[in-house]
Design an enzyme around this catalytic site. Structure first.
Site, PDB file in Angstrom:
ATOM      1  N   TYR A 146     -65.653  18.908 -57.844  1.00 25.09           N
ATOM      2  CA  TYR A 146     -65.086  17.861 -57.801  1.00 25.09           C
ATOM      3  C   TYR A 146     -64.069  17.711 -59.151  1.00 25.09           C
ATOM      4  O   TYR A 146     -62.965  17.005 -59.192  1.00 25.09           O
ATOM      5  CB  TYR A 146     -65.786  16.496 -57.659  1.00 25.09           C
ATOM      6  N   LYS A 195     -78.460  26.692 -55.704  1.00 26.33           N
ATOM      7  CA  LYS A 195     -78.043  27.715 -54.827  1.00 26.33           C
ATOM      8  C   LYS A 195     -78.165  28.879 -55.372  1.00 26.33           C
ATOM      9  O   LYS A 195     -77.104  29.728 -55.738  1.00 26.33           O
ATOM     10  CB  LYS A 195     -76.722  27.470 -53.871  1.00 26.33           C
ATOM     11  N   ASP A 227     -80.101  24.421 -49.259  1.00 26.58           N
ATOM     12  CA  ASP A 227     -80.181  24.101 -47.789  1.00 26.58           C
ATOM     13  C   ASP A 227     -81.593  23.618 -47.366  1.00 26.58           C
ATOM     14  O   ASP A 227     -81.818  23.103 -46.633  1.00 26.58           O
ATOM     15  CB  ASP A 227     -79.972  25.676 -47.246  1.00 26.58           C
ATOM     16  N   ASP A 251     -74.072  14.690 -53.606  1.00 22.27           N
ATOM     17  CA  ASP A 251     -73.094  13.949 -53.021  1.00 22.27           C
ATOM     18  C   ASP A 251     -73.419  13.830 -51.529  1.00 22.27           C
ATOM     19  O   ASP A 251     -73.715  12.913 -50.747  1.00 22.27           O
ATOM     20  CB  ASP A 251     -71.727  14.443 -53.032  1.00 22.27           C
ATOM     21  N   ASP A 255     -76.133  11.194 -49.060  1.00 20.31           N
ATOM     22  CA  ASP A 255     -76.058  10.477 -47.869  1.00 20.31           C
ATOM     23  C   ASP A 255     -77.064  10.878 -47.047  1.00 20.31           C
ATOM     24  O   ASP A 255     -77.593   9.758 -46.167  1.00 20.31           O
ATOM     25  CB  ASP A 255     -74.579  11.138 -47.290  1.00 20.31           C
TER      26      ASP A 255
HETATM   27  C1  IPM Z   1     -69.699   9.044 -53.440  1.00 24.79           C
HETATM   28  C2  IPM Z   1     -68.485   9.076 -52.674  1.00 24.79           C
HETATM   29  C3  IPM Z   1     -67.108   9.572 -53.497  1.00 24.79           C
HETATM   30  C4  IPM Z   1     -68.038  11.016 -54.241  1.00 24.79           C
HETATM   31  C5  IPM Z   1     -65.803   9.991 -52.923  1.00 24.79           C
HETATM   32  C6  IPM Z   1     -65.575   8.630 -52.293  1.00 24.79           C
HETATM   33  C7  IPM Z   1     -64.697  10.562 -53.950  1.00 24.79           C
HETATM   34  O1  IPM Z   1     -68.456   9.816 -51.553  1.00 24.79           O
HETATM   35  O2  IPM Z   1     -69.711   8.220 -54.254  1.00 24.79           O
HETATM   36  O3  IPM Z   1     -70.645   9.575 -53.031  1.00 24.79           O
HETATM   37  O4  IPM Z   1     -67.823  11.997 -53.335  1.00 24.79           O
HETATM   38  O5  IPM Z   1     -68.218  11.045 -55.105  1.00 24.79           O
HETATM   39 MG    MG Z   2     -70.613  10.376 -51.236  1.00 28.03          MG
END
Ligand code: IPM
Ligand code: MG
Length: 360
Positions: A146, A195, A227, A251, A255
């Protein structure tokens, strides 16, 4: 205690959920004899609308002058919002990445806990949900893909895009230390996710994590490929205590982990630098589809405020009180739409905040 809190309400549901977290903080202040002085700042889409850029020097400086930052969420609908017609470095997300970098917030703590009251909202099989889980994802936040150099160019007449994944030993060591320190206060297990069967950056990651582990003989360390980790999270989430990983893997996995807690609306997060300074925000996004309708779940933001009390202000009893109030309200059967189940009472964002404040 008097603390200066920078507040970035942000976009979408941000203003609603942060308002509820402030309601709860004000109740804590009243009950425990503290004062929180808020400075409201713009970032993301709201800042684009007001200033033409997602992050200003003024916002960065005001955050630096505060004891902690409380944030809602930023961004809009990527298909319809005019913010996404701007070049990538002028969009709302660039503000978020920029503030993390400017404040040196390299450690992102995302605790994922299945509340027994919400096991019905967990999409996993009943026998897996019944075991429960309580893990903390420690995501590296200011390095890797990133933040590496990127470009899109013509190579032999073909449009070609490049992103670079860079990690230095120093960056890996400091996040590994944070992971082991947190593990010492929990169940003393660290799962390092990489990885290493493909990536050089992962092979260095694994080497440095092994070195750091020598300083924490009480902590059990295991290495897991990313994975496989994605698979294990839905197969047997109870096996995890602290999971430490690089930016993009964290990230994605956070989620996934949030979904199995029932709703991303339940997940707080803290982004810290080397000191006690941190930025506290829910793990979820700005949910533009339900913005302004009093439907959002403010619990993740309220729990983020509890993390602020615990990690930045050392107010342990106060943080415990907020977390206990959330449990009480869930026990009383109140639910926002995202975690609603039969026999419970559906409430809006503002009422959920008031109920939690009332239980402090
Ligand atoms: C998070 C979000 C951010 C990230 C985005 C909005 C840039 O997905 O905080 O997880 O990827 O860090
Ligand atoms: Mg995120």
């Amino acid at each position: 205690m008097i603390k200066k809190v920078a507040v970035i309400k942000g976009d979408g549901i941000g203003p609603e959920i942060v308002t509820e977290a402030m309601k709860v903080l004000d109740k804590v202040a009243e009950k425990f004899g503290h004062r929180f002085d808020y400075t409201q700042l713009l970032m993301g889409g709201a800042s684009i609308d007001a200033n033409g850029v997602p992050l200003t020097e003024e916002t960065i400086e005001a955050c630096k002058a505060s004891d902690a930052v409380l944030m809602g969420s930023i961004g809009g609908d990527t298909n319809t919002s005019p913010w996404y017609k701007l070049p990538a470095d002028k969009r709302p997300e660039a503000g978020l990445l920029g503030i993390r970098k400017a404040l040196g917030l390299f450690a992102n703590l995302r605790p994922c806990l299945l509340y027994p009251q919400l096991s019905g909202a967990c999409p996993l099989k009943e026998e897996i949900a019944a075991k429960g889980f309580d893990m903390l994802i420690m995501r590296e936040l200011t390095g890797g893909l990133y933040f590496g150099a990127r470009k899109t160019e013509e190579v032999d007449g073909v449009t070609t895009a490049t992103d670079t994944l860079v990690y230095s030993e120093k960056e890996i060591r400091r996040i590994a230390v944070k992971a082991f320190e947190v593990a010492m206060k929990r169940r003393k297990k660290v799962t390092s996710v990489d990885k290493a069967n493909v990536l050089d950056s992962s092979r260095l990651w694994r080497k440095v994590v092994n070195e750091v582990a020598k300083d924490y003989p009480e902590v059990t360390l295991e290495h897991m490929l990313v994975d496989n980790s994605a698979m294990q999270l839905v197969k047997d989430p109870a096996q995890f205590d602290v999971m430490v990983t690089e930016n993009m893997f964290g990230d994605i996995l956070s989620d996934e982990a949030s979904m199995i807690t029932g709703s991303i609306g339940m997940l707080p997060s803290a982004s810290m630098n080397e000191t006690k300074f941190g930025l506290y925000e829910p793990s979820g996004g700005s949910a533009p589809d339900i913005a302004g309708q009093d439907k959002a779940n403010p619990i993740a933001t309220i729990l983020s405020a509890a993390m602020m009390l615990r990690y930045s202000f050392d107010l342990t009893d106060e943080a415990d009180a907020v977390e206990a109030a959330v449990v009480k309200v869930l026990d009383q059967g109140y639910r926002t739409g995202d975690i609603m189940s039969e026999g419970c009472t559906k409430v809006g964002c503002a009422e959920m905040g008031s109920l939690i404040a009332a239980n402090i």
